[in-house]
Scaffold this active site. Structure first.
Site, PDB file in Angstrom:
ATOM      1  N   ARG A  61       0.858  -1.201   0.000  1.00  0.00           N
ATOM      2  CA  ARG A  61       0.000   0.000   0.000  1.00  0.00           C
ATOM      3  C   ARG A  61       0.886   1.241   0.000  1.00  0.00           C
ATOM      4  O   ARG A  61       0.575   2.231  -0.673  1.00  0.00           O
ATOM      5  CB  ARG A  61      -0.907  -0.003   1.239  1.00  0.00           C
ATOM      6  CG  ARG A  61      -1.855   1.171   1.330  1.00  0.00           C
ATOM      7  CD  ARG A  61      -2.958   1.092   0.284  1.00  0.00           C
ATOM      8  NE  ARG A  61      -3.857   2.235   0.366  1.00  0.00           N
ATOM      9  CZ  ARG A  61      -5.185   2.124   0.369  1.00  0.00           C
ATOM     10  NH1 ARG A  61      -5.746   0.938   0.304  1.00  0.00           N
ATOM     11  NH2 ARG A  61      -5.949   3.181   0.438  1.00  0.00           N
ATOM     12  N   LEU A  89      -5.959   8.124   1.567  1.00  0.00           N
ATOM     13  CA  LEU A  89      -4.640   8.579   1.128  1.00  0.00           C
ATOM     14  C   LEU A  89      -3.638   8.434   2.282  1.00  0.00           C
ATOM     15  O   LEU A  89      -3.973   8.690   3.443  1.00  0.00           O
ATOM     16  CB  LEU A  89      -4.725  10.035   0.682  1.00  0.00           C
ATOM     17  CG  LEU A  89      -5.626  10.261  -0.553  1.00  0.00           C
ATOM     18  CD1 LEU A  89      -5.869  11.742  -0.765  1.00  0.00           C
ATOM     19  CD2 LEU A  89      -4.996   9.627  -1.792  1.00  0.00           C
ATOM     20  N   ASN A 101     -11.549  17.114   0.267  1.00  0.00           N
ATOM     21  CA  ASN A 101     -12.472  16.024  -0.098  1.00  0.00           C
ATOM     22  C   ASN A 101     -13.900  16.528  -0.033  1.00  0.00           C
ATOM     23  O   ASN A 101     -14.230  17.430   0.741  1.00  0.00           O
ATOM     24  CB  ASN A 101     -12.301  14.850   0.883  1.00  0.00           C
ATOM     25  CG  ASN A 101     -13.197  13.663   0.531  1.00  0.00           C
ATOM     26  OD1 ASN A 101     -13.283  13.263  -0.619  1.00  0.00           O
ATOM     27  ND2 ASN A 101     -13.870  13.114   1.538  1.00  0.00           N
ATOM     28  N   THR A 102     -14.770  15.927  -0.851  1.00  0.00           N
ATOM     29  CA  THR A 102     -16.189  16.213  -0.749  1.00  0.00           C
ATOM     30  C   THR A 102     -16.896  14.914  -0.389  1.00  0.00           C
ATOM     31  O   THR A 102     -16.579  13.851  -0.923  1.00  0.00           O
ATOM     32  CB  THR A 102     -16.758  16.797  -2.061  1.00  0.00           C
ATOM     33  OG1 THR A 102     -18.174  16.901  -1.930  1.00  0.00           O
ATOM     34  CG2 THR A 102     -16.415  15.967  -3.278  1.00  0.00           C
ATOM     35  N   HIS A 103     -17.810  15.002   0.597  1.00  0.00           N
ATOM     36  CA  HIS A 103     -18.478  13.801   1.107  1.00  0.00           C
ATOM     37  C   HIS A 103     -19.984  14.029   1.097  1.00  0.00           C
ATOM     38  O   HIS A 103     -20.443  15.109   1.528  1.00  0.00           O
ATOM     39  CB  HIS A 103     -17.996  13.523   2.540  1.00  0.00           C
ATOM     40  CG  HIS A 103     -18.614  12.310   3.164  1.00  0.00           C
ATOM     41  ND1 HIS A 103     -18.255  11.027   2.795  1.00  0.00           N
ATOM     42  CD2 HIS A 103     -19.571  12.186   4.099  1.00  0.00           C
ATOM     43  CE1 HIS A 103     -18.986  10.166   3.501  1.00  0.00           C
ATOM     44  NE2 HIS A 103     -19.797  10.843   4.296  1.00  0.00           N
ATOM     45  N   ASP A 135      -7.219  14.563   6.255  1.00  0.00           N
ATOM     46  CA  ASP A 135      -6.112  14.190   7.149  1.00  0.00           C
ATOM     47  C   ASP A 135      -5.986  12.660   7.090  1.00  0.00           C
ATOM     48  O   ASP A 135      -6.580  12.031   6.222  1.00  0.00           O
ATOM     49  CB  ASP A 135      -6.340  14.715   8.581  1.00  0.00           C
ATOM     50  CG  ASP A 135      -7.574  14.087   9.229  1.00  0.00           C
ATOM     51  OD1 ASP A 135      -7.983  14.580  10.293  1.00  0.00           O
ATOM     52  OD2 ASP A 135      -8.120  13.102   8.667  1.00  0.00           O
ATOM     53  N   ALA A 136      -5.272  12.065   8.011  1.00  0.00           N
ATOM     54  CA  ALA A 136      -4.962  10.625   7.891  1.00  0.00           C
ATOM     55  C   ALA A 136      -6.185   9.739   8.128  1.00  0.00           C
ATOM     56  O   ALA A 136      -6.169   8.555   7.798  1.00  0.00           O
ATOM     57  CB  ALA A 136      -3.868  10.249   8.885  1.00  0.00           C
ATOM     58  N   ASP A 139     -12.639  10.765   6.253  1.00  0.00           N
ATOM     59  CA  ASP A 139     -13.654  11.835   6.341  1.00  0.00           C
ATOM     60  C   ASP A 139     -13.591  12.574   7.673  1.00  0.00           C
ATOM     61  O   ASP A 139     -14.618  12.993   8.218  1.00  0.00           O
ATOM     62  CB  ASP A 139     -15.060  11.226   6.151  1.00  0.00           C
ATOM     63  CG  ASP A 139     -15.185  10.535   4.803  1.00  0.00           C
ATOM     64  OD1 ASP A 139     -15.878   9.505   4.734  1.00  0.00           O
ATOM     65  OD2 ASP A 139     -14.567  11.015   3.825  1.00  0.00           O
TER      66      ASP A 139
HETATM   67  C1  GRF Z   1     -19.933  12.097  -4.709  1.00  0.00           C
HETATM   68  O1  GRF Z   1     -21.215  12.311  -4.125  1.00  0.00           O
HETATM   69  C2  GRF Z   1     -18.885  11.989  -3.642  1.00  0.00           C
HETATM   70  O2  GRF Z   1     -19.092  12.843  -2.534  1.00  0.00           O
HETATM   71  C3  GRF Z   1     -19.054  10.553  -3.216  1.00  0.00           C
HETATM   72  O3  GRF Z   1     -19.225   9.848  -4.420  1.00  0.00           O
HETATM   73  C4  GRF Z   1     -19.844  10.728  -5.350  1.00  0.00           C
HETATM   74  C5  GRF Z   1     -18.960  10.778  -6.557  1.00  0.00           C
HETATM   75  O4  GRF Z   1     -19.730  11.224  -7.595  1.00  0.00           O
HETATM   76  N1  GRF Z   1     -17.906  10.061  -2.495  1.00  0.00           N
HETATM   77  P1  GRF Z   1     -19.012  11.607  -9.001  1.00  0.00           P
HETATM   78  O5  GRF Z   1     -18.027  10.476  -9.307  1.00  0.00           O
HETATM   79  O6  GRF Z   1     -18.314  12.927  -8.784  1.00  0.00           O
HETATM   80  O7  GRF Z   1     -20.164  11.685  -9.973  1.00  0.00           O
END
Ligand code: GRF
Length: 186
Positions: A61, A89, A101-103, A135-136, A139
């Site tokens: 890894r 990561l 990151n977007t969650h 971070d490590a 989310d």
């Molecule tokens: C997004 O909603 C992201 O937050 C989540 O998976 C989705 C990815 O969608 N982890 P895309 O690949 O950007 O369409």
């Protein structure tokens, strides 16, 4: 602002960055952890350099993490955006690059790979999406911004996730524009 974007799926968040109107950022490379992602296709269609860096292709890894760090660094990004990237990561990347990151849930609620499903199963009436520094942990980094989305009675995971993604795409463009304007985070 030079962005490297990491994807694992359809890449609609990436597409929102590519379609932004005269944004103060540019996508200089798109990387994926698997073959056949929509994100790599979307970047290729715009002539943006892409790479695929798969964990099974490496002995450890740590080797994968080091290879990913090198592939990203090659393009001199100011910031890495994880948009639906489904790998944690490691230090090789996180010690050298800033990552956002977007969650698709209101962290700290419902972290992990099934945030939309978990929120729906819990019966929340409001969920949403979160943009945070990576971070490590999974989310767990400092939160930058969030958007709320109401859960409708007839929602399933797909309909709810699609509605969250509408907010998520707008949030991502807005956050990255702010980070481009004020670079005190560097
Ligand atoms: C997004 O909603 C992201 O937050 C989540 O998976 C989705 C990815 O969608 N982890 P895309 O690949 O950007 O369409």
């Amino acid at each position: 602002l030079r962005l490297a974007v990491l994807v694992s799926g359809s890449g609609t968040n990436l597409q929102a960055l590519l379609d932004a109107d005269a944004p103060p950022f540019e996508v200089v490379v798109v990387g994926a952890d698997r073959d056949g992602t929509g994100g790599v296709e979307r970047a290729g269609a715009r002539g943006i350099p892409t790479f695929v860096c798969r964990v099974p292709d490496f002995d450890t890894r740590e080797d994968w993490d080091a290879a990913l760090a090198r592939l990203l660094a090659e393009h001199g990004p100011d910031l890495v955006v994880s948009a639906g990237f489904m790998k944690v990561l490691g230090p090789e990347v996180l010690d050298t690059l800033r990552v956002v990151n977007t969650h698709p849930a209101l962290l700290p609620s419902f972290p992990g790979a099934h945030g939309v499903r978990d929120a729906l199963a819990h019966g929340v009436r409001v969920t949403g999406c979160t943009c945070h520094w990576v971070d490590a942990g999974v989310d767990t980094g400092p939160i930058i911004d969030q958007r709320a989305v109401r859960v409708e009675d007839d929602d399933d995971v797909v309909s709810l996730h699609e509605r969250i993604k509408v907010q998520e795409r707008a949030m991502l463009v807005e956050v990255l524009s702010r980070l481009a304007a004020d670079r005190s985070w560097r």
